[in-house]
Design a protein around this motif. Sequence first.
Motif, short mmCIF file in Angstrom:
data_model
loop_
_atom_site.label_atom_id
_atom_site.label_comp_id
_atom_site.label_asym_id
_atom_site.label_seq_id
_atom_site.Cartn_x
_atom_site.Cartn_y
_atom_site.Cartn_z
N GLU A 82 0.82 -1.21 0.00
CA GLU A 82 0.00 0.00 0.00
C GLU A 82 0.86 1.26 0.00
OE1 GLU A 82 -4.00 -1.87 2.07
OE2 GLU A 82 -2.53 -0.87 3.36
N LYS A 83 0.22 2.43 -0.04
CA LYS A 83 0.92 3.66 -0.37
C LYS A 83 0.67 4.78 0.64
CE LYS A 83 0.15 2.64 -5.29
NZ LYS A 83 -0.45 3.16 -6.55
N VAL A 84 1.63 5.70 0.66
CA VAL A 84 1.57 6.90 1.50
C VAL A 84 1.69 8.12 0.61
CG1 VAL A 84 2.74 8.19 3.33
CG2 VAL A 84 2.62 5.68 3.45
N ILE A 85 0.81 9.10 0.80
CA ILE A 85 0.83 10.33 0.00
C ILE A 85 1.55 11.43 0.78
CG2 ILE A 85 -0.56 12.13 -1.12
CD1 ILE A 85 -2.82 10.10 -1.37
N VAL A 86 2.48 12.11 0.11
CA VAL A 86 3.13 13.27 0.69
C VAL A 86 3.06 14.42 -0.30
CG1 VAL A 86 4.69 11.89 2.12
CG2 VAL A 86 5.43 12.64 -0.13
N MET A 87 3.19 15.65 0.22
CA MET A 87 3.02 16.85 -0.60
C MET A 87 4.30 17.67 -0.58
SD MET A 87 -0.97 17.84 0.18
CE MET A 87 -0.91 17.76 1.97
N PRO A 88 5.23 17.38 -1.50
CA PRO A 88 6.51 18.08 -1.52
C PRO A 88 6.40 19.44 -2.19
CG PRO A 88 6.44 16.50 -3.31
CD PRO A 88 5.14 16.35 -2.56
N PRO A 89 7.44 20.30 -1.99
CA PRO A 89 8.62 20.06 -1.16
C PRO A 89 8.24 20.02 0.31
CG PRO A 89 8.57 22.35 -1.89
CD PRO A 89 7.45 21.66 -2.60
N VAL A 90 8.79 19.04 1.01
CA VAL A 90 8.38 18.83 2.40
C VAL A 90 9.51 18.16 3.17
CG1 VAL A 90 7.39 16.50 2.11
CG2 VAL A 90 6.35 18.10 3.77
N TYR A 91 9.45 18.26 4.47
CA TYR A 91 10.42 17.66 5.38
C TYR A 91 10.72 16.24 4.93
CZ TYR A 91 12.25 16.14 9.97
OH TYR A 91 13.02 15.64 10.98
N HIS A 92 11.98 15.96 4.64
CA HIS A 92 12.34 14.74 3.93
C HIS A 92 12.01 13.42 4.63
CE1 HIS A 92 15.68 16.62 6.04
NE2 HIS A 92 16.24 15.46 6.21
N PRO A 93 11.98 13.31 5.97
CA PRO A 93 11.56 12.04 6.56
C PRO A 93 10.12 11.64 6.21
CG PRO A 93 12.82 13.28 8.16
CD PRO A 93 12.56 14.20 6.99
N PHE A 94 9.32 12.59 5.73
CA PHE A 94 7.95 12.25 5.33
C PHE A 94 7.94 11.22 4.21
CE2 PHE A 94 5.02 15.96 6.71
CZ PHE A 94 5.57 15.95 7.98
N PRO A 130 2.77 17.17 -5.43
CA PRO A 130 3.48 18.42 -5.13
C PRO A 130 2.54 19.59 -4.87
CG PRO A 130 4.48 17.29 -7.01
CD PRO A 130 3.18 16.59 -6.71
N LEU A 131 2.98 20.47 -3.98
CA LEU A 131 2.26 21.72 -3.74
C LEU A 131 2.39 22.62 -4.97
CD1 LEU A 131 3.55 22.45 -0.11
CD2 LEU A 131 1.34 21.45 -0.76
N ARG A 132 1.46 23.54 -5.08
CA ARG A 132 1.51 24.52 -6.16
C ARG A 132 2.19 25.79 -5.66
NH1 ARG A 132 -4.68 24.04 -8.55
NH2 ARG A 132 -4.30 22.26 -9.97
N LEU A 133 3.26 26.19 -6.31
CA LEU A 133 3.98 27.41 -5.93
C LEU A 133 3.35 28.60 -6.65
CD1 LEU A 133 6.40 28.81 -4.52
CD2 LEU A 133 7.75 28.30 -6.57
N ARG A 134 2.87 29.56 -5.87
CA ARG A 134 2.29 30.77 -6.45
C ARG A 134 3.38 31.76 -6.83
NH1 ARG A 134 -0.75 30.54 -1.55
NH2 ARG A 134 0.24 32.50 -0.95
N GLU A 135 3.03 32.74 -7.64
CA GLU A 135 4.00 33.75 -8.06
C GLU A 135 4.50 34.58 -6.88
OE1 GLU A 135 2.81 36.23 -11.25
OE2 GLU A 135 2.52 34.58 -12.67
N ASP A 136 3.68 34.73 -5.84
CA ASP A 136 4.10 35.52 -4.69
C ASP A 136 4.99 34.73 -3.73
OD1 ASP A 136 2.35 33.80 -3.44
OD2 ASP A 136 1.01 35.34 -2.67
#
Length: 396
Positions: free
Chosen positions: A114-126, A141-147
Amino acid sequence: MMANYDFSTVIERRGTGDLMHEALLPRWGRNDLLPMWVADMGFAVCPDIVEALRRRLDHPIFGYTVEPADYFPAIHDWVLGHHQWDVRREWVSFIPGIVKGIGMVCNLFVQPDEKVIVMPPVYHPFFLTPRANGREVVWNPLRLREDGGYDMDFEGLERVCDDKCRVLILCNPHNPGGICWTRETLERLADFCCDHHLLVVSDEIHADMALFGHKHIPFASVSDRAASISITFQAPTKTFNIAGIVSSYAIVPQAEIREKFYGWLKANELDEAHIFAHIATIAAFRKGEEWRRQMLAAVESNIRFVEDFCREHIPGVRPLRPQASFLVWLDCRDLHLTHDRLIDLFVDKARLALNDGEMFGPGGEGFMRLNVGAPRAYVEQGVRRLAGAVAACRQE
């Protein structure tokens, strides 16, 4: 009379076995670097915590101990007072570290296929911890905004989540992005995970370090649905600079999840704290508030200094202002350097040890993580080294 705590004196840490310095030679191949990487601070610990530990050390016997009567009440009052979350006694258990807790959850709640979902960039032990335990990691992955801010990608979650996904690991507040997730975002995440039968592990170790008027919201507190699918990990360790005193705890409102997790902890005696964990936690939560407030003011001042300094002297480096924590995510993409050249700039030319962005997974390319939880003179020395290195590179 209100105490004024010292956040300006640079304290020599070499010779104490501290990871910040001892890891320089094995990790970077040299020990002449200014370390600004690992997430502990260069500030002296709150004197009330030190005094509580010292009082216990005055007794010459260090035998088996029981949980002090004020341990849960101290946690309860702190969490209620700071985060408006009224946790119950049966919800709370000591755990021997948050990364260890993630590993435990992966083994208890996720089968090998089975699987684990993570949302990078994120603390690497995740993602390193599930993988090391033989579980597949799914990136969303998270979405990086222009700001420079980040948003969760819910459309991406729909695409990557299949019937083999069992756990989603949430960084709340987010490391390295420094985000205090909004209530609306957390509610939406809870609804998605509940609908898709995902257990949410919420790492909230930076919960008590919200900055610049922002506020941390515990994931499990946003709705009944969130509470029904969550394991929350918290600790006083980051806030009060006592990472070497493992004093983490879990909060699990849902009975079935709690019985499975806490039953396993108890069976292996992993719910029993070492002699100093309870003492440090109680002292921090009962007597550390004014120290915490002054520490956060010092961190905010350092962040503003780094922002102003980079704007004036290193325009190719853009610090993204954190909403929580003492970790600043540096956007170095305007330097137009490859990963190897970026590392060369920071390590070999500026003689700095930072965490490079790629170690946090997809989306971390071109970033560096800077620790500003230190006296101003220390932080200034670091950014001046970087400015000199960037200037030298431009002349090559």
